[in-house]
Design a protein around this motif. Structure first.
Motif, PDB file in Angstrom:
ATOM      1  N   SER A 136       4.758  -6.462  -6.669  1.00  0.00           N
ATOM      2  CA  SER A 136       5.450  -7.424  -5.810  1.00  0.00           C
ATOM      3  C   SER A 136       4.570  -8.669  -5.608  1.00  0.00           C
ATOM      4  N   THR A 185       2.748   2.630  -2.001  1.00  0.00           N
ATOM      5  CA  THR A 185       3.966   3.336  -2.430  1.00  0.00           C
ATOM      6  C   THR A 185       3.947   4.824  -2.060  1.00  0.00           C
ATOM      7  N   GLU A 203       5.242  -2.497  -3.225  1.00  0.00           N
ATOM      8  CA  GLU A 203       5.156  -2.196  -4.661  1.00  0.00           C
ATOM      9  C   GLU A 203       3.994  -2.997  -5.238  1.00  0.00           C
ATOM     10  N   SER A 224       1.815  -8.251  -3.002  1.00  0.00           N
ATOM     11  CA  SER A 224       0.943  -7.068  -2.954  1.00  0.00           C
ATOM     12  C   SER A 224      -0.508  -7.480  -3.147  1.00  0.00           C
TER      13      SER A 224
END
Ligand code: F6R
Length: 644
Positions: free
Chosen positions: A100, A129, A97, A103
């Motif tokens: 996150s 995603t 995500e 990420s």
């Protein structure tokens, strides 16, 4: 200047090269990053002047952070605008995500985009995603988009310990395109710290392919720290092979490696510089060459002959010093003089050829331990000897080490306090509530969620208890254990704050209080991002500020090696031997750190327990001395003196 010394801010030059890709070596990551940022800035400005977009391929990871920081500085202070910049990131974990903690979208925003004026629609990062059945379409459109901007003007890269570029793991072909890739175990292990455990690291990533990277008009690869040294050697001097994907860059017409001295340390021009250029044969170079020759030929130093030197590119050294016989004895004696069972100096002994002064016979020693277990892991034998030989030993635990305690371990302790208070009806509702909250948080903690301050406190206390236990085991009074809890460390994340005035202050205060004759510090100069380096920076700055004080005139600073590797044999200035029993005792001291046993949070790629790493390293040092022809010891701890 000889071929292995850098002029400030300039790469090191050489005459003959074993290198198959242009490689610029800088004294440190900062100087190197400034040079790379300067090149990127010049490109951005040139494109601006031409009224064109500047298309950059960007990387994440620890290596490019210093380049991004420099670009941000140039944006703030030198009017560097990113309005015409379009960027494509190399990769993203899959699935992931964008908001996150781990990420690469978040990484890029935090490290660069949020601090410069790049338009929001101008940066592209592979989408973690997209549903699996749409990945094939996505990767094609990602490449098409790069092409629609005219291709990459510049590609920035890091390199994995296994030689990956982007997430093109070993086995990736030179014609590979952007795709979904299974991550190597070593890549996942290296990322385990960011995710909290290996199990939480995604198994896949979307990465630009090797062919997509090689299409960039300019490619610059960064590498810092000695951990990257073996793979840099393979990529730069080895054959082009899919086993080391970074070696494909040898085929690029405009590629460049920009590395620091530590990452360069395995390259021929650094390891055996006398083979590539004329060198200045100072004492350090002589020791380096003689020990290298002895170890390579498998012959003790005292058995090396004139022929050995002449056959191995060292005839000019012989011409300078005369005979192998004299050279051998000189280096042998120097090594012999580094060995001492008296790290605090031997009282009433002639100390002309000893590493430490005899006087004062009883010294005040201050050991700085970046994490709560570095003292015993890295210099436990010496710590014990200093105490046993009557010195007043203090230990300064620089950081709490709280992020390296597993959640389950913390839950066990929090539960214990709650149960204990209930069982004995202890009336401290507020304290009990803190532990109850901590336990509740830990029971429901989601992947990658950050610990609450209470949980961090519990974890810090666990490590503090273990450190105290080691001190009791060695025999020093508990008031000689000083817990500094340096603020830079307290972020709850792997990423730390920069060193602050407050950090330096706590270190200075303690040095002033103890007034040590000896300071021991973890000298991991080569690890530009690690806690050890920040801890060392704080000590060095504190020492520099205090050095005019009277007590400092009688203070010597010894550096031990912490996390990764031992000092090179030719650098060692004090080697403290251990008997088999002393080594076993050190192991028991390390066992006091129970939260760091049996599979730890930051295992990395080395699956050995800390006591095993410590023993193997100390035994390895002893073996090296022995192979050079010196006495055979069970194990040795090694130190280098920092003359401030
Ligand atoms: C990151 C990437 C990786 C890293 C490499 C080195 O976008 O693609 O190839 O560059 O794993 O990581 P660090 O710099 O953290 O050592």
């Amino acid at each position: 200047m000889d071929s292995t010394t850098a002029r400030a801010g300039e790469p090191i030059q050489q005459a003959i090269t074993y290198e198959k890709i242009p490689t610029n070596i800088y004294a440190d990551a900062k100087a190197a990053s400034q040079a790379v940022a300067k090149e990127i800035a010049a490109l951005i400005r040139q494109k601006q002047a031409e009224g064109k977009p500047c298309v950059l391929g960007l990387a994440t990871g620890s290596s490019p952070k210093t380049v991004y920081a420099e670009l941000i500085r140039m944006h703030r202070e030198e009017d560097l605008s990113f309005r015409n910049v379009v960027t494509f990131n190399l990769d993203e974990y899959y699935p992931m995500e964008p908001d996150s903690l781990q990420s690469y979208v978040r990484f890029m925003k935090e490290q660069l985009f949020d601090h410069v004026d790049i338009p929001a629609g101008n940066y592209f990062i592979p989408d973690g995603t997209v549903p699996l059945n749409k990945v094939a379409d996505f990767v094609r459109s990602y490449e098409d988009k790069i092409e629609s901007y005219g291709g990459l003007d510049f590609q920035l890269l890091g390199i994995g310990g296994n030689g990956h570029i982007g997430f093109n793991e070993p086995g990736s072909l030179i014609n590979s395109h952007t795709r979904l890739m299974m991550l190597d175990h070593s890549t996942r292990a290296a990322a385990a710290g960011d995710f909290g455990s290996l199990a939480k690291v995604p198994k896949k990533a979307i990465t630009m392919g090797v062919a997509s990277i090689l299409k960039a008009r300019r490619v610059v690869l960064l590498a810092w720290g000695e951990r990257k040294a073996p793979v840099i050697k393979a990529a730069v001097e080895g054959v082009v092979t899919e086993l080391v994907p970074a070696s494909y860059l040898q085929t690029h017409p405009n590629g460049l490696f920009v590395i620091d001295e530590a990452a360069a340390s395995e390259l021929t021009r650094m390891k055996t510089p006398w083979l590539v250029d004329t060198v200045v044969w100072d004492n350090k170079m002589i020791k380096k060459a003689v020990t290298h020759l002895s170890l390579t030929l498998g012959k003790p130093i005292l058995k090396l002959t004139n022929k050995d030197y002449n056959d191995n590119g060292m005839s000019d050294l012989l011409a300078q010093v005369g005979q192998a016989y004299d050279l051998n004895i000189d280096v042998f004696n120097q090594l012999q003089h580094t060995i001492t069972g008296w790290p605090g100096g031997k009282p009433a002994a002639d100390d002309t050829n000893r590493p430490e002064r005899a006087l004062p016979a009883s010294k005040r020693c201050l050991i700085f331990s970046p994490h709560p277990d570095d003292d015993i892991i890295s210099m436990g034998g010496t710590f014990q000897r200093l105490h046993d030989q009557g010195h007043e030993v203090h230990v300064a635990y620089q950081t709490s080490g709280n992020i390296a305690v597993a959640d389950d371990e913390a839950l066990r302790f929090a539960d214990y306090v709650v149960d204990f208070n209930e069982r004995f009806g202890i009336e401290s509702p507020q304290a009990t509530q803190i532990f109850r909250d901590a336990a509740a948080f830990l029971r429901n903690k989601k992947d990658s969620e950050m610990d609450t301050p209470e949980v961090r406190h519990v974890k810090g206390l666990i490590r503090r208890g273990e450190a105290k236990s080691t001190c009791r085991f060695v025999g020093i009074p508990v008031e000689n254990a000083h817990f500094l809890d340096m603020p830079f460390y307290e972020t709850g994340k792997v990423e730390k704050k920069p060193l602050s005035e407050e950090d330096i202050r706590v270190v200075m205060d303690l040095i002033e209080k103890v007034k040590p004759h000896q300071i021991y510090a973890a000298g991991d100069l080569a690890d530009p991002h690690g806690t050890h380096k920040v801890c060392l920076d704080a000590i060095m700055e504190a020492v520099r500020r205090l050095k005019h004080k009277n007590f400092m005139k009688d203070c010597w600073v010894w550096l031990y090696r912490g996390a990764w590797a031992e000092w090179d044999i030719y650098e060692i200035e004090m080697a403290v031997p251990m008997s088999p029993d002393q080594l076993l005792r050190k192991r028991l001291g390390i066992f006091k750190h129970q939260s760091q046993k049996d599979g730890v949070v930051f295992q990395g790629t080395d699956s050995r327990e800390f006591w095993q790493r410590a023993e193997e390293r100390n035994q390895g040092t002893a073996e090296l001395y022995n192979r050079l022809g010196l006495a055979e010891y069970e194990a040795m701890e090694a130190f280098v003196r920092w003359k401030f």
